[in-house]
Design an enzyme around this catalytic site. Structure first.
Site, PDB file in Angstrom:
ATOM      1  N   SER A 139     -18.470  -1.544 -12.756  1.00  0.00           N
ATOM      2  CA  SER A 139     -18.439  -0.347 -13.610  1.00  0.00           C
ATOM      3  C   SER A 139     -17.596  -0.557 -14.864  1.00  0.00           C
ATOM      4  CB  SER A 139     -17.905   0.858 -12.820  1.00  0.00           C
ATOM      5  OG  SER A 139     -18.800   1.213 -11.787  1.00  0.00           O
TER       6      SER A 139
ATOM      7  N   LYS B  79     -11.474   0.369 -15.399  1.00  0.00           N
ATOM      8  CA  LYS B  79     -11.810  -0.992 -14.995  1.00  0.00           C
ATOM      9  C   LYS B  79     -12.128  -1.870 -16.203  1.00  0.00           C
ATOM     10  CE  LYS B  79     -11.279  -0.470 -10.563  1.00  0.00           C
ATOM     11  NZ  LYS B  79     -10.184  -1.173  -9.849  1.00  0.00           N
TER      12      LYS B  79
ATOM     13  N   ASP C 193       0.864  -1.188   0.000  1.00  0.00           N
ATOM     14  CA  ASP C 193       0.000   0.000   0.000  1.00  0.00           C
ATOM     15  C   ASP C 193       0.899   1.236   0.000  1.00  0.00           C
ATOM     16  OD1 ASP C 193      -3.267   0.032   0.854  1.00  0.00           O
ATOM     17  OD2 ASP C 193      -2.228   1.961   0.883  1.00  0.00           O
TER      18      ASP C 193
ATOM     19  N   VAL D 137     -20.303  -2.699  -2.629  1.00  0.00           N
ATOM     20  CA  VAL D 137     -19.775  -3.369  -1.449  1.00  0.00           C
ATOM     21  C   VAL D 137     -19.928  -2.439  -0.241  1.00  0.00           C
ATOM     22  CG1 VAL D 137     -17.738  -4.417  -0.380  1.00  0.00           C
ATOM     23  CG2 VAL D 137     -18.148  -4.685  -2.838  1.00  0.00           C
TER      24      VAL D 137
ATOM     25  N   ASN E  29      -5.194  -5.245  -6.441  1.00  0.00           N
ATOM     26  CA  ASN E  29      -6.397  -4.663  -5.853  1.00  0.00           C
ATOM     27  C   ASN E  29      -6.323  -3.152  -5.695  1.00  0.00           C
ATOM     28  OD1 ASN E  29      -8.906  -4.679  -4.037  1.00  0.00           O
ATOM     29  ND2 ASN E  29      -7.339  -3.946  -2.617  1.00  0.00           N
TER      30      ASN E  29
ATOM     31  N   TYR F 204     -13.162   6.145 -14.105  1.00  0.00           N
ATOM     32  CA  TYR F 204     -13.160   4.926 -13.290  1.00  0.00           C
ATOM     33  C   TYR F 204     -13.649   3.723 -14.090  1.00  0.00           C
ATOM     34  CZ  TYR F 204     -14.129   1.784  -9.368  1.00  0.00           C
ATOM     35  OH  TYR F 204     -14.142   0.713  -8.517  1.00  0.00           O
TER      36      TYR F 204
ATOM     37  N   ASP G 225       3.886   2.741  -4.243  1.00  0.00           N
ATOM     38  CA  ASP G 225       2.886   3.327  -5.130  1.00  0.00           C
ATOM     39  C   ASP G 225       2.936   2.538  -6.430  1.00  0.00           C
ATOM     40  OD1 ASP G 225       1.438   4.819  -6.987  1.00  0.00           O
ATOM     41  OD2 ASP G 225       2.111   6.755  -6.203  1.00  0.00           O
TER      42      ASP G 225
END
Length: 254
Positions: free
Chosen positions: A140, A155, A38, A184, A87, A151, A60
């Site tokens: 999406s 995806k 992360d 979610v 993820n 976004y 990153d």
């Protein structure tokens, strides 16, 4: 960090919270070692400090040099890489005409470039183990909706990239699959979704509820397991049936 030479490992990006953290915990429960990745160092170290058999690495994923260094660190510490879960992602919702190129590139850099960079860097190690890649897209990326020009497009790119990976890496025994979560019940979602949106999702989703982080994580862990040994190039919408019910929510329109 205790380990045995044959103990399987996994890399999970965006592991400091949400689906990434839930996936990390499920991997640990089945006996894997997990590299938690992360860019939020404070949150990452706080969560990793409460767990065993993890290696936290601040990285990153949109930065090639950082990704290369991260993969080298994980390979050196674990001795093998069996699974990569891409993820890490960012969300930026807004009308097309208000989405600047800078905002567009910020989303693409993490959501799409990051998947490409981490996967490419991990391939040499995954070849050794006939490992698995699981990329996290979104509902999406399968169906258009308002306010998601960057976004949703990022995806959709992840879904296509997954198929490319499956087509090219299968000869090495590497499987690549994609999970497309629907709504979610994360802390972030509950903070930004109005009651109107929550009610609209209830009506639009056949299971009449949001999914949980653990429910998404279970699909990810399955796809990384030997139980999915003949599954590659697939996108699984873990969405309560949302994909099957049509387009758009009026409550999400401007």
């Amino acid at each position: 960090m205790s380990q045995t030479p044959e103990q399987k490992t996994a890399i999970v990006t965006g592991a400091a919270r949400g689906i990434g953290l839930a996936t990390t915990k499920q991997f640990l429960a089945e006996g894997r070692r997990v590299a938690m990745i992360d860019r939020d160092a404070e949150a990452l170290m706080a969560e990793a400090g409460a767990l065993e058999n993890v290696l936290p690495v601040v990285c990153d994923v949109s930065q090639p040099e950082q990704v290369d260094a991260m993969i080298a660190e994980v390979a050196g510490a674990f001795g093998r890489i069996d699974a990569l879960v891409n993820n890490a992602g960012v969300a930026d919702f807004g009308p097309i005409e208000e989405t600047s190129f800078e905002r567009w590139r910020t989303v693409m850099a993490t959501n799409l470039d990051g998947v490409f960079l981490c996967s490419q860097a991990a391939i040499p190690e995954l070849r050794k183990t006939s490992g698995a890649i699981v990329n996290i897209a979104s509902i999406s990326g399968l169906r258009a909706s308002t306010l998601r020009v960057a976004y949703g497009t990022s995806k959709a790119g992840v879904i296509q990239l997954t198929q490319q990976q499956a087509a090219e890496l299968g000869e090495y025994g590497i499987r690549a699959n994609c999970v497309a979560p629907g709504p979610v019940r994360t802390k972030l979602a509950m903070a930004v979704h109005s009651q109107e949106i929550i009610d609209a999702y209830h009506d639009a989703i056949p299971l009449n509820r949001y999914g949980s982080e653990d429910e998404i994580a279970s699909v990810i862990v399955f796809l990384c397991s030997d139980k999915a040994s003949y599954v590659t190039g697939q996108t699984i919408a873990s969405d309560g049936g949302f994909q099957s019910t049509g387009v758009g929510l009026p409550a999400l329109r401007t």
